[in-house]
Motif scaffolding. Sequence first.
Motif, PDB file in Angstrom:
ATOM      1  N   GLU A   1       0.804  -1.219   0.000  1.00  0.00           N
ATOM      2  CA  GLU A   1       0.000   0.000   0.000  1.00  0.00           C
ATOM      3  C   GLU A   1       0.839   1.271   0.000  1.00  0.00           C
ATOM      4  OE1 GLU A   1      -0.232  -1.565   4.318  1.00  0.00           O
ATOM      5  OE2 GLU A   1       0.486  -2.235   2.377  1.00  0.00           O
ATOM      6  N   LEU A   2       2.141   1.159   0.146  1.00  0.00           N
ATOM      7  CA  LEU A   2       2.987   2.336   0.309  1.00  0.00           C
ATOM      8  C   LEU A   2       2.972   3.284  -0.895  1.00  0.00           C
ATOM      9  CD1 LEU A   2       4.820   3.959   2.066  1.00  0.00           C
ATOM     10  CD2 LEU A   2       6.731   2.464   1.465  1.00  0.00           C
ATOM     11  N   PRO A   3       3.041   2.805  -2.146  1.00  0.00           N
ATOM     12  CA  PRO A   3       3.007   3.762  -3.265  1.00  0.00           C
ATOM     13  C   PRO A   3       1.779   4.669  -3.235  1.00  0.00           C
ATOM     14  CG  PRO A   3       3.684   1.607  -4.048  1.00  0.00           C
ATOM     15  CD  PRO A   3       3.235   1.423  -2.626  1.00  0.00           C
ATOM     16  N   GLU A   4       0.617   4.097  -2.941  1.00  0.00           N
ATOM     17  CA  GLU A   4      -0.609   4.894  -2.892  1.00  0.00           C
ATOM     18  C   GLU A   4      -0.567   5.891  -1.743  1.00  0.00           C
ATOM     19  OE1 GLU A   4      -5.473   4.290  -2.546  1.00  0.00           O
ATOM     20  OE2 GLU A   4      -4.140   2.554  -2.754  1.00  0.00           O
ATOM     21  N   LEU A   5      -0.028   5.466  -0.597  1.00  0.00           N
ATOM     22  CA  LEU A   5       0.075   6.369   0.542  1.00  0.00           C
ATOM     23  C   LEU A   5       1.028   7.525   0.236  1.00  0.00           C
ATOM     24  CD1 LEU A   5       0.243   3.759   3.442  1.00  0.00           C
ATOM     25  CD2 LEU A   5      -1.654   5.298   2.925  1.00  0.00           C
ATOM     26  N   LEU A   6       2.146   7.220  -0.403  1.00  0.00           N
ATOM     27  CA  LEU A   6       3.095   8.274  -0.771  1.00  0.00           C
ATOM     28  C   LEU A   6       2.464   9.255  -1.759  1.00  0.00           C
ATOM     29  CD1 LEU A   6       6.365   6.165  -1.216  1.00  0.00           C
ATOM     30  CD2 LEU A   6       5.882   7.795   0.620  1.00  0.00           C
ATOM     31  N   ALA A   7       1.724   8.726  -2.727  1.00  0.00           N
ATOM     32  CA  ALA A   7       1.086   9.581  -3.730  1.00  0.00           C
ATOM     33  C   ALA A   7       0.065  10.527  -3.101  1.00  0.00           C
ATOM     34  CB  ALA A   7       0.413   8.724  -4.797  1.00  0.00           C
ATOM     35  N   GLY A   8      -0.459  10.160  -1.938  1.00  0.00           N
ATOM     36  CA  GLY A   8      -1.445  10.997  -1.269  1.00  0.00           C
ATOM     37  C   GLY A   8      -0.853  12.144  -0.473  1.00  0.00           C
ATOM     38  N   THR A   9       0.477  12.221  -0.372  1.00  0.00           N
ATOM     39  CA  THR A   9       1.122  13.310   0.358  1.00  0.00           C
ATOM     40  C   THR A   9       1.463  14.456  -0.580  1.00  0.00           C
ATOM     41  OG1 THR A   9       3.400  12.517   0.019  1.00  0.00           O
ATOM     42  CG2 THR A   9       2.169  11.596   1.890  1.00  0.00           C
TER      43      THR A   9
END
Length: 228
Positions: free
Chosen positions: A10-18
């Motif tokens: 899930e990390l890529p999506e979380l990073l993209a949300g910052t």
Amino acid sequence: MAQDPDHVPELPELLAGTDFFRDASTPALTALATVGRKYELVRNDTLFGEGDPPDCLYLVAQGRLAIAIANPIDRRESVVALMEPGDLFGELAMLDDGPRSAMARALEPTIVYSVPYRPVLDLLESEPRLLWNVTRLLAQRLRAMDEALADSVFLDVPGRTAKRLLELAGHNNEFVLPITQEELAGMVGASRERVNKALASFVRLGWLDQQDRRYVIVERDRLELRAR
């Protein structure tokens, strides 16, 4: 503090949300995720301490952490920021190579991801337009510091207490205080006794109901006026 370096889908999506990484390409974020780590913390776990050598950014996926500075004499903490889901932190040391300027401690069960500095710096060098995101993040930090300084000068303890309560409540009039009163005092920048006195005065005035850590804001407009 448990680490799980192999479970970061899930990390890529979380990073993209910052704000920091929102303009980065999907392949770049996927590459960062391959070197990311997942940390599962329980209350009072310390992610890093003040003065520790830094090596990565952190992103909160779940829970809350306090960014705090301890008084060297009595070890009382001044909570300078709360990190909540979606918040990115730890970037300052990436830019100046200095040690951690504060500690990060979990206030409740929390999941945090880390990303090493080196791949992030490589990404910034390959996609320099992302530096504007870094600049905006630093501007936000500076504005928050300016506001905190103004609060300490122009607001008394009841005013600062009202402001922190409203921040913790968000849009809710009924909420459970996510921190202890000692930690609230650290956010206010006053002793626990003075903060408790301010809370008691709000209850007496009918602006607030309190049962242990459950609060009900009865007169939000009064608290908002007191926080100005």
